[in-house]
Design a protein around this motif. Structure first.
Motif, PDB file in Angstrom:
ATOM      1  N   MET A   1       0.840  -1.188   0.000  1.00  0.00           N
ATOM      2  CA  MET A   1       0.000   0.000   0.000  1.00  0.00           C
ATOM      3  C   MET A   1       0.881   1.246   0.000  1.00  0.00           C
ATOM      4  N   TYR A   2       0.555   2.195  -0.870  1.00  0.00           N
ATOM      5  CA  TYR A   2       1.290   3.451  -0.922  1.00  0.00           C
ATOM      6  C   TYR A   2       0.778   4.408   0.162  1.00  0.00           C
ATOM      7  N   GLY A   3       1.599   5.392   0.513  1.00  0.00           N
ATOM      8  CA  GLY A   3       1.208   6.375   1.516  1.00  0.00           C
ATOM      9  C   GLY A   3       0.155   7.343   0.987  1.00  0.00           C
ATOM     10  N   PHE A   4      -0.689   7.834   1.900  1.00  0.00           N
ATOM     11  CA  PHE A   4      -1.712   8.818   1.537  1.00  0.00           C
ATOM     12  C   PHE A   4      -2.108   9.591   2.787  1.00  0.00           C
ATOM     13  N   ASP A   5      -2.765  10.720   2.607  1.00  0.00           N
ATOM     14  CA  ASP A   5      -3.319  11.482   3.715  1.00  0.00           C
ATOM     15  C   ASP A   5      -4.769  11.068   3.925  1.00  0.00           C
ATOM     16  N   TYR A   6      -5.130  10.888   5.198  1.00  0.00           N
ATOM     17  CA  TYR A   6      -6.464  10.397   5.542  1.00  0.00           C
ATOM     18  C   TYR A   6      -7.297  11.523   6.139  1.00  0.00           C
ATOM     19  N   HIS A   7      -8.564  11.635   5.656  1.00  0.00           N
ATOM     20  CA  HIS A   7      -9.471  12.684   6.136  1.00  0.00           C
ATOM     21  C   HIS A   7     -10.803  12.050   6.531  1.00  0.00           C
ATOM     22  N   ARG A   8     -11.422  12.581   7.577  1.00  0.00           N
ATOM     23  CA  ARG A   8     -12.727  12.106   8.004  1.00  0.00           C
ATOM     24  C   ARG A   8     -13.655  13.310   8.195  1.00  0.00           C
ATOM     25  N   PRO A   9     -14.225  13.834   7.116  1.00  0.00           N
ATOM     26  CA  PRO A   9     -15.085  15.018   7.210  1.00  0.00           C
ATOM     27  C   PRO A   9     -16.408  14.698   7.903  1.00  0.00           C
ATOM     28  N   GLY A  10     -17.054  15.759   8.411  1.00  0.00           N
ATOM     29  CA  GLY A  10     -18.315  15.587   9.113  1.00  0.00           C
ATOM     30  C   GLY A  10     -19.530  15.987   8.318  1.00  0.00           C
ATOM     31  N   SER A  11     -19.326  16.463   7.074  1.00  0.00           N
ATOM     32  CA  SER A  11     -20.457  16.870   6.250  1.00  0.00           C
ATOM     33  C   SER A  11     -20.127  16.647   4.775  1.00  0.00           C
ATOM     34  N   VAL A  12     -21.155  16.602   3.956  1.00  0.00           N
ATOM     35  CA  VAL A  12     -20.960  16.460   2.516  1.00  0.00           C
ATOM     36  C   VAL A  12     -20.209  17.669   1.967  1.00  0.00           C
ATOM     37  N   ALA A  13     -20.522  18.841   2.481  1.00  0.00           N
ATOM     38  CA  ALA A  13     -19.853  20.059   2.019  1.00  0.00           C
ATOM     39  C   ALA A  13     -18.348  19.988   2.292  1.00  0.00           C
ATOM     40  N   ASP A  14     -17.985  19.514   3.475  1.00  0.00           N
ATOM     41  CA  ASP A  14     -16.557  19.392   3.808  1.00  0.00           C
ATOM     42  C   ASP A  14     -15.876  18.346   2.926  1.00  0.00           C
ATOM     43  N   ALA A  15     -16.568  17.243   2.661  1.00  0.00           N
ATOM     44  CA  ALA A  15     -15.996  16.208   1.810  1.00  0.00           C
ATOM     45  C   ALA A  15     -15.787  16.717   0.385  1.00  0.00           C
ATOM     46  N   ALA A  16     -16.756  17.470  -0.124  1.00  0.00           N
ATOM     47  CA  ALA A  16     -16.634  18.027  -1.472  1.00  0.00           C
ATOM     48  C   ALA A  16     -15.491  19.029  -1.550  1.00  0.00           C
ATOM     49  N   ALA A  17     -15.315  19.806  -0.491  1.00  0.00           N
ATOM     50  CA  ALA A  17     -14.217  20.770  -0.462  1.00  0.00           C
ATOM     51  C   ALA A  17     -12.859  20.070  -0.476  1.00  0.00           C
ATOM     52  N   LEU A  18     -12.755  18.965   0.245  1.00  0.00           N
ATOM     53  CA  LEU A  18     -11.509  18.192   0.248  1.00  0.00           C
ATOM     54  C   LEU A  18     -11.214  17.622  -1.141  1.00  0.00           C
ATOM     55  N   LEU A  19     -12.239  17.131  -1.805  1.00  0.00           N
ATOM     56  CA  LEU A  19     -12.047  16.603  -3.156  1.00  0.00           C
ATOM     57  C   LEU A  19     -11.582  17.691  -4.113  1.00  0.00           C
ATOM     58  N   ALA A  20     -12.165  18.869  -3.956  1.00  0.00           N
ATOM     59  CA  ALA A  20     -11.861  19.960  -4.881  1.00  0.00           C
ATOM     60  C   ALA A  20     -10.436  20.487  -4.718  1.00  0.00           C
ATOM     61  N   LYS A  21      -9.880  20.415  -3.517  1.00  0.00           N
ATOM     62  CA  LYS A  21      -8.575  21.030  -3.285  1.00  0.00           C
ATOM     63  C   LYS A  21      -7.410  20.041  -3.300  1.00  0.00           C
ATOM     64  N   THR A  22      -7.718  18.735  -3.436  1.00  0.00           N
ATOM     65  CA  THR A  22      -6.648  17.737  -3.484  1.00  0.00           C
ATOM     66  C   THR A  22      -6.466  17.240  -4.910  1.00  0.00           C
ATOM     67  N   GLU A  23      -5.243  16.838  -5.213  1.00  0.00           N
ATOM     68  CA  GLU A  23      -4.905  16.509  -6.597  1.00  0.00           C
ATOM     69  C   GLU A  23      -5.499  15.186  -7.056  1.00  0.00           C
ATOM     70  N   ASP A  24      -5.448  14.169  -6.216  1.00  0.00           N
ATOM     71  CA  ASP A  24      -5.894  12.844  -6.629  1.00  0.00           C
ATOM     72  C   ASP A  24      -6.491  12.101  -5.442  1.00  0.00           C
ATOM     73  N   ALA A  25      -7.598  12.657  -4.914  1.00  0.00           N
ATOM     74  CA  ALA A  25      -8.243  12.061  -3.751  1.00  0.00           C
ATOM     75  C   ALA A  25      -9.237  10.993  -4.175  1.00  0.00           C
ATOM     76  N   LYS A  26      -9.473  10.029  -3.279  1.00  0.00           N
ATOM     77  CA  LYS A  26     -10.481   9.003  -3.488  1.00  0.00           C
ATOM     78  C   LYS A  26     -11.439   9.009  -2.303  1.00  0.00           C
ATOM     79  N   LEU A  27     -12.725   8.801  -2.597  1.00  0.00           N
ATOM     80  CA  LEU A  27     -13.713   8.675  -1.548  1.00  0.00           C
ATOM     81  C   LEU A  27     -13.722   7.247  -1.012  1.00  0.00           C
ATOM     82  N   LEU A  28     -13.831   7.105   0.295  1.00  0.00           N
ATOM     83  CA  LEU A  28     -13.914   5.802   0.939  1.00  0.00           C
ATOM     84  C   LEU A  28     -15.311   5.623   1.514  1.00  0.00           C
ATOM     85  N   ALA A  29     -16.038   4.641   0.992  1.00  0.00           N
ATOM     86  CA  ALA A  29     -17.361   4.317   1.521  1.00  0.00           C
ATOM     87  C   ALA A  29     -17.233   3.051   2.346  1.00  0.00           C
ATOM     88  N   GLY A  30     -17.693   1.915   1.817  1.00  0.00           N
ATOM     89  CA  GLY A  30     -17.528   0.654   2.547  1.00  0.00           C
ATOM     90  C   GLY A  30     -16.141   0.066   2.401  1.00  0.00           C
TER      91      GLY A  30
END
Length: 264
Positions: A1-30
């Motif tokens: 597994m390669y290194g990455f930064d981990y985020h746990r937002p509390g709202s959809v708005a915060d999650a969308a903001a993280l996606l918009a400002k990061t170069e190659d982020a992935k959403l983690l669901a299940g």
């Protein structure tokens, strides 16, 4: 597994903001697909945005003559929900056929449809029921949402929030599953709502599709026997070590009849 930064937002708005400002982020669901992919070093995201602590993405409720299910609702919750069983029992049955108990306890509705595995069950349910995918930006008809193998209409920083399923007059689902993975080698969801009949097929092709000839046949008489002679063309269907394209075409007819027989 390669290194990455981990985020746990509390709202959809915060999650969308993280996606918009990061170069190659992935959403983690299940994480049922993403985590094994990361472990095998088949993906190298810069960031993981965990949606697990966002309350607005969870829950099941009756709404607008149907069901609205949050994107982070697990398969097990859909399968065991008395609300789903009361409004669209075929959807509860579909969820109960996904994977095994461990997969159903972790996998989510939103994660499944966003991954759009060609053998996943939910795409057939969404297209068969004429569902609407609600995102952080807009609403997308299910038929427009699934665009190809592992591809959807989502923009890079768009997040699925929920799915709305209209209540059918009757519906049923049947699948022929791979005994090891329990993915659908062919799965067929049949639904009738008023004069409209929908037959959605998963597992057979690169992405979910509707079987028009079968829909026409069932519109004239909603009975398994009405499907005699209604077929799908094997050309363009999936062929692999488990089943040829021709065998999958045959299975579509068999599963369609079983789905009609299962309609309540």
């Amino acid at each position: 597994m390669y290194g990455f930064d981990y985020h746990r937002p509390g709202s959809v708005a915060d999650a969308a903001a993280l996606l918009a400002k990061t170069e190659d982020a992935k959403l983690l669901a299940g994480g049922q697909t993403l985590i094994p992919t990361l472990k095998q070093r088949l993906a190298q995201p810069s960031d993981l945005v965990d949606l697990g602590r966002i309350p607005e993405l969870k829950g099941i409720r009756e709404e607008a003559g149907g069901l609205t299910i949050g994107a982070m609702t697990t398969h097990a919750e859909v399968a065991s929900s008395p609300v789903v069983a009361g409004v669209i029992p075929a959807l509860a049955q579909l969820a109960g056929l996904i994977g095994d108990r461990q997969v159903r306890s972790r996998g989510t509705l939103g994660g499944s449809i966003c991954n759009n595995d060609p053998a996943a069950d939910y795409p057939a349910g969404l297209v068969g029921l004429g569902a609407t995918v609600r995102t952080s930006r807009r609403e997308i008809a299910a038929e427009d949402f699934f665009t190809g193998m592992f591809e959807t209409a989502l923009e890079p920083d768009e997040i699925v929030v929920a799915v709305h399923f209209p209540k059918p007059d009757r519906a049923g689902y049947a699948k022929f599953r791979n005994p090891a993975s329990r993915y659908a080698m062919v799965g067929v969801f049949v639904a009738q709502r008023g004069a409209e009949v929908r037959v959605a097929v998963t597992g057979a092709g690169p992405s979910v599709f509707r079987a028009g000839a079968m829909e026409d046949a069932l519109a004239k008489g909603f009975d398994p026997a009405a499907l005699d002679g209604a077929t799908v063309d094997a050309d363009g269907l999936n062929g692999d070590i488990h089943a040829s394209a021709e065998y999958r075409a045959h299975l579509v007819g068999v599963m369609a009849k079983r789905a009609v027989a299962a309609c309540g």
